[in-house]
Design a protein around this motif. Structure first.
Motif, short mmCIF file in Angstrom:
data_model
loop_
_atom_site.label_atom_id
_atom_site.label_comp_id
_atom_site.label_asym_id
_atom_site.label_seq_id
_atom_site.Cartn_x
_atom_site.Cartn_y
_atom_site.Cartn_z
N VAL A 1 -4.73 5.71 2.12
CA VAL A 1 -3.93 6.18 3.26
C VAL A 1 -2.89 7.16 2.75
O VAL A 1 -2.18 6.87 1.79
CB VAL A 1 -3.25 4.99 3.98
CG1 VAL A 1 -2.37 5.47 5.11
CG2 VAL A 1 -4.30 4.00 4.49
N GLU A 2 -2.80 8.32 3.38
CA GLU A 2 -1.78 9.31 3.01
C GLU A 2 -0.44 8.88 3.60
O GLU A 2 -0.34 8.64 4.82
CB GLU A 2 -2.18 10.68 3.55
CG GLU A 2 -1.28 11.80 3.07
CD GLU A 2 -1.76 13.16 3.56
OE1 GLU A 2 -0.88 14.00 3.85
OE2 GLU A 2 -2.97 13.38 3.66
N HIS B 1 -2.77 7.35 15.61
CA HIS B 1 -1.41 6.95 15.97
C HIS B 1 -0.53 6.98 14.72
O HIS B 1 -0.93 6.44 13.68
CB HIS B 1 -1.39 5.54 16.56
CG HIS B 1 -2.20 5.39 17.81
ND1 HIS B 1 -2.01 6.17 18.93
CD2 HIS B 1 -3.23 4.55 18.11
CE1 HIS B 1 -2.87 5.80 19.87
NE2 HIS B 1 -3.63 4.83 19.38
N ARG B 2 0.63 7.57 14.83
CA ARG B 2 1.57 7.59 13.70
C ARG B 2 2.25 6.22 13.61
O ARG B 2 2.66 5.66 14.62
CB ARG B 2 2.62 8.67 13.89
CG ARG B 2 3.43 8.92 12.61
CD ARG B 2 4.36 10.09 12.78
NE ARG B 2 4.76 10.60 11.47
CZ ARG B 2 5.95 11.09 11.22
NH1 ARG B 2 6.87 11.16 12.16
NH2 ARG B 2 6.25 11.54 10.02
N VAL B 3 2.34 5.70 12.39
CA VAL B 3 2.94 4.40 12.14
C VAL B 3 4.08 4.59 11.16
O VAL B 3 3.98 5.37 10.21
CB VAL B 3 1.91 3.39 11.58
CG1 VAL B 3 2.54 2.04 11.31
CG2 VAL B 3 0.71 3.26 12.52
N GLU B 4 5.17 3.88 11.39
CA GLU B 4 6.33 3.90 10.51
C GLU B 4 6.62 2.48 10.06
O GLU B 4 6.56 1.54 10.85
CB GLU B 4 7.54 4.45 11.28
CG GLU B 4 8.85 4.40 10.50
CD GLU B 4 10.04 4.89 11.33
OE1 GLU B 4 11.13 4.97 10.76
OE2 GLU B 4 9.88 5.16 12.55
N LYS C 1 4.01 1.01 0.60
CA LYS C 1 3.52 2.36 0.31
C LYS C 1 2.45 2.31 -0.77
O LYS C 1 1.39 2.93 -0.62
CB LYS C 1 4.68 3.26 -0.13
CG LYS C 1 4.20 4.67 -0.45
CD LYS C 1 5.32 5.61 -0.84
CE LYS C 1 4.76 6.99 -1.14
NZ LYS C 1 5.80 7.97 -1.44
N ASP C 2 2.70 1.57 -1.85
CA ASP C 2 1.72 1.47 -2.92
C ASP C 2 0.40 0.89 -2.41
O ASP C 2 -0.69 1.37 -2.76
CB ASP C 2 2.26 0.59 -4.06
CG ASP C 2 3.39 1.25 -4.84
OD1 ASP C 2 3.58 2.48 -4.71
OD2 ASP C 2 4.09 0.52 -5.57
N HIS C 3 0.48 -0.14 -1.57
CA HIS C 3 -0.71 -0.78 -1.00
C HIS C 3 -1.51 0.21 -0.16
O HIS C 3 -2.74 0.32 -0.29
CB HIS C 3 -0.28 -1.99 -0.16
CG HIS C 3 -1.38 -2.60 0.64
ND1 HIS C 3 -2.38 -3.37 0.07
CD2 HIS C 3 -1.64 -2.55 1.97
CE1 HIS C 3 -3.21 -3.78 1.02
NE2 HIS C 3 -2.78 -3.30 2.19
N LEU C 4 -0.82 0.93 0.71
CA LEU C 4 -1.48 1.89 1.58
C LEU C 4 -2.14 3.02 0.78
O LEU C 4 -3.30 3.36 1.02
CB LEU C 4 -0.48 2.46 2.59
CG LEU C 4 0.00 1.47 3.65
CD1 LEU C 4 1.31 1.94 4.26
CD2 LEU C 4 -1.06 1.26 4.71
N TYR D 1 5.84 6.91 6.57
CA TYR D 1 5.03 7.28 7.73
C TYR D 1 3.58 7.51 7.31
O TYR D 1 3.33 8.03 6.23
CB TYR D 1 5.55 8.57 8.36
CG TYR D 1 6.99 8.50 8.80
CD1 TYR D 1 7.31 8.05 10.08
CD2 TYR D 1 8.02 8.87 7.95
CE1 TYR D 1 8.63 7.99 10.50
CE2 TYR D 1 9.34 8.81 8.36
CZ TYR D 1 9.64 8.36 9.64
OH TYR D 1 10.94 8.29 10.05
N PHE D 2 2.67 7.15 8.20
CA PHE D 2 1.24 7.34 7.97
C PHE D 2 0.53 7.23 9.31
O PHE D 2 1.16 6.92 10.33
CB PHE D 2 0.70 6.31 6.97
CG PHE D 2 1.10 4.89 7.27
CD1 PHE D 2 0.27 4.06 8.00
CD2 PHE D 2 2.33 4.40 6.83
CE1 PHE D 2 0.65 2.76 8.29
CE2 PHE D 2 2.71 3.10 7.12
CZ PHE D 2 1.87 2.27 7.85
N PHE D 3 -0.78 7.48 9.33
CA PHE D 3 -1.56 7.43 10.57
C PHE D 3 -2.61 6.33 10.48
O PHE D 3 -3.20 6.12 9.42
CB PHE D 3 -2.24 8.77 10.84
CG PHE D 3 -1.27 9.84 11.25
CD1 PHE D 3 -0.94 10.02 12.59
CD2 PHE D 3 -0.66 10.65 10.31
CE1 PHE D 3 -0.04 10.99 12.98
CE2 PHE D 3 0.25 11.63 10.68
CZ PHE D 3 0.57 11.79 12.02
N ASP D 4 -2.82 5.64 11.61
CA ASP D 4 -3.89 4.64 11.68
C ASP D 4 -5.21 5.36 11.96
O ASP D 4 -5.23 6.59 12.15
CB ASP D 4 -3.55 3.54 12.70
CG ASP D 4 -3.81 3.91 14.15
OD1 ASP D 4 -4.24 5.04 14.45
OD2 ASP D 4 -3.57 3.04 15.01
#
Length: 181
Positions: free
Chosen positions: A112-113, A134-137, A104-107, A127-130
């Motif tokens: 990245v939200e 596309h939603r990524v978990e 999470k910290d890296h993203l 969870y976040f989007f590419d």
């Protein structure tokens, strides 16, 4: 029911992307995936259709492969408007909660939200989007062997009840109560 063959694993899962190069670079940079290979044709081998494509393959660990198609001759990407955004997603496992927080910290550091961590009883996830929407978990397992055994035991009961009522069965209500720290 038995079948006359055995599946050994998922060979790859394929999604569409807007830009193959951007997608490969994002998954390498954001999730550490390794770009394995690419196939590109002007005609689709299975159908013979004239539809140029780039098909890229990323190693996402454990023998698993994530693939994408860039299809420049097709209409722009869209999604199933009858399916909520949170439903269709790619989920990857990380080893533990510390790795989940580090991810999470890296993203977030790369703009990245990220939503979460979210508690799911036997795992926690973010969870976040590419860049393709596309939603990524990312998920880490936190359950005990007893909890996983109980989930396996009640799974048929839950599915039967769901089939009859279309309401959430509560055979595993404990999944929805986060333990107090």
């Amino acid at each position: 029911m038995t079948v006359p063959f055995e599946l050994s694993r998922i060979h790859h899962v394929a999604y569409r992307c807007k830009d193959a190069k951007e997608t490969v670079e994002w998954y390498e940079r954001m999730l550490g995936m390794r770009f394995k290979s690419a196939f590109s044709e002007d005609k689709v081998p299975s159908t013979g259709e004239d539809d140029p494509y780039m098909h890229v393959f990323l190693d996402c660990g454990g023998g698993n492969v994530l693939a994408f198609f860039e299809l420049p001759g097709q209409p722009g990407m869209d999604r199933d408007r009858n399916t909520p955004l949170w439903v269709q997603h790619l989920a990857f496992e990380v080893p533990d909660y510390e790795a989940l927080l580090a991810a999470k910290d890296h993203l977030v550091a790369h703009g990245v939200e990220v939503l979460g961590p979210t508690f799911h009883g036997v795992f926690k996830s973010i969870y976040f989007f590419d860049p393709n929407g596309h939603r990524v978990e990312l998920a880490c397992n936190i359950g005990t062997d007893d909890q996983y055994a109980e989930l396996a035991r009640v799974a048929p009961l839950m599915l039967d009840e769901w089939s009859r009522t279309k309401r959430a069965p509560r055979h595993a209500a404990w999944l929805h109560k986060e333990p107090e720290s």
